[in-house]
Scaffold this motif. Sequence first.
Motif, PDB file in Angstrom:
ATOM      1  N   GLY A  91       0.821  -1.204   0.000  1.00 33.24           N
ATOM      2  CA  GLY A  91       0.000   0.000   0.000  1.00 33.24           C
ATOM      3  C   GLY A  91       0.857   1.256   0.000  1.00 33.24           C
ATOM      4  N   ARG A  92       0.207   2.391  -0.263  1.00 34.47           N
ATOM      5  CA  ARG A  92       0.886   3.687  -0.284  1.00 34.47           C
ATOM      6  C   ARG A  92       0.248   4.624   0.736  1.00 34.47           C
ATOM      7  N   ASP A  93       1.071   5.439   1.336  1.00 34.93           N
ATOM      8  CA  ASP A  93       0.620   6.426   2.317  1.00 34.93           C
ATOM      9  C   ASP A  93      -0.247   7.496   1.663  1.00 34.93           C
ATOM     10  N   GLU A  94      -1.354   7.825   2.318  1.00 31.03           N
ATOM     11  CA  GLU A  94      -2.202   8.962   1.916  1.00 31.03           C
ATOM     12  C   GLU A  94      -2.488   9.855   3.118  1.00 31.03           C
ATOM     13  N   GLY A  95      -1.841   9.562   4.245  1.00 27.62           N
ATOM     14  CA  GLY A  95      -2.020  10.350   5.461  1.00 27.62           C
ATOM     15  C   GLY A  95      -1.782   9.458   6.661  1.00 27.62           C
ATOM     16  N   PRO A  96      -0.680   9.680   7.392  1.00 25.00           N
ATOM     17  CA  PRO A  96      -0.328   8.802   8.504  1.00 25.00           C
ATOM     18  C   PRO A  96      -1.327   8.891   9.656  1.00 25.00           C
ATOM     19  N   PRO A  97      -1.272   7.921  10.565  1.00 21.33           N
ATOM     20  CA  PRO A  97      -2.167   7.949  11.718  1.00 21.33           C
ATOM     21  C   PRO A  97      -2.008   9.241  12.517  1.00 21.33           C
TER      22      PRO A  97
END
Length: 131
Positions: A91-97
């Motif tokens: 998967g790819r990051d779209e906004g970290p926790p």
Amino acid sequence: MFSHVTAGTNDIERARAFYDAVLGTLGYVRRWNFPASSGYAAKDGTRPQYWILKPFDENPARAGNGAMPGFLAPDRAAVDAFYRAALAHGGRDEGPPGLRPHYHPHYYGAYVRDPDGNKLCACCHQAYPGD
């Protein structure tokens, strides 16, 4: 409100490996398998369900702009685990926790894209000690 949500894939085996790991962090399991699709739900099989599938029209799957299922996480640790599992499985990051107080004071979410480009969110709405 929802019976099910579907996401298209061009590689069902890759998608199964991704979603087994990622949705497993939230307590969902793969319950149904067909040659071109798989369905995920809570362990007891109740709805809502999330399905991955090769498109019925046999055209390539494409991610929808603005489409994103938000999976309810039981706590913030599950959101963190969802995010880490997504990145570890293609998967790819779209906004970290993190907190998103513009939604509400306790909204804690993470955003990723699966290997086919579908955007996903895991979020927790519970207050955390110290909030």
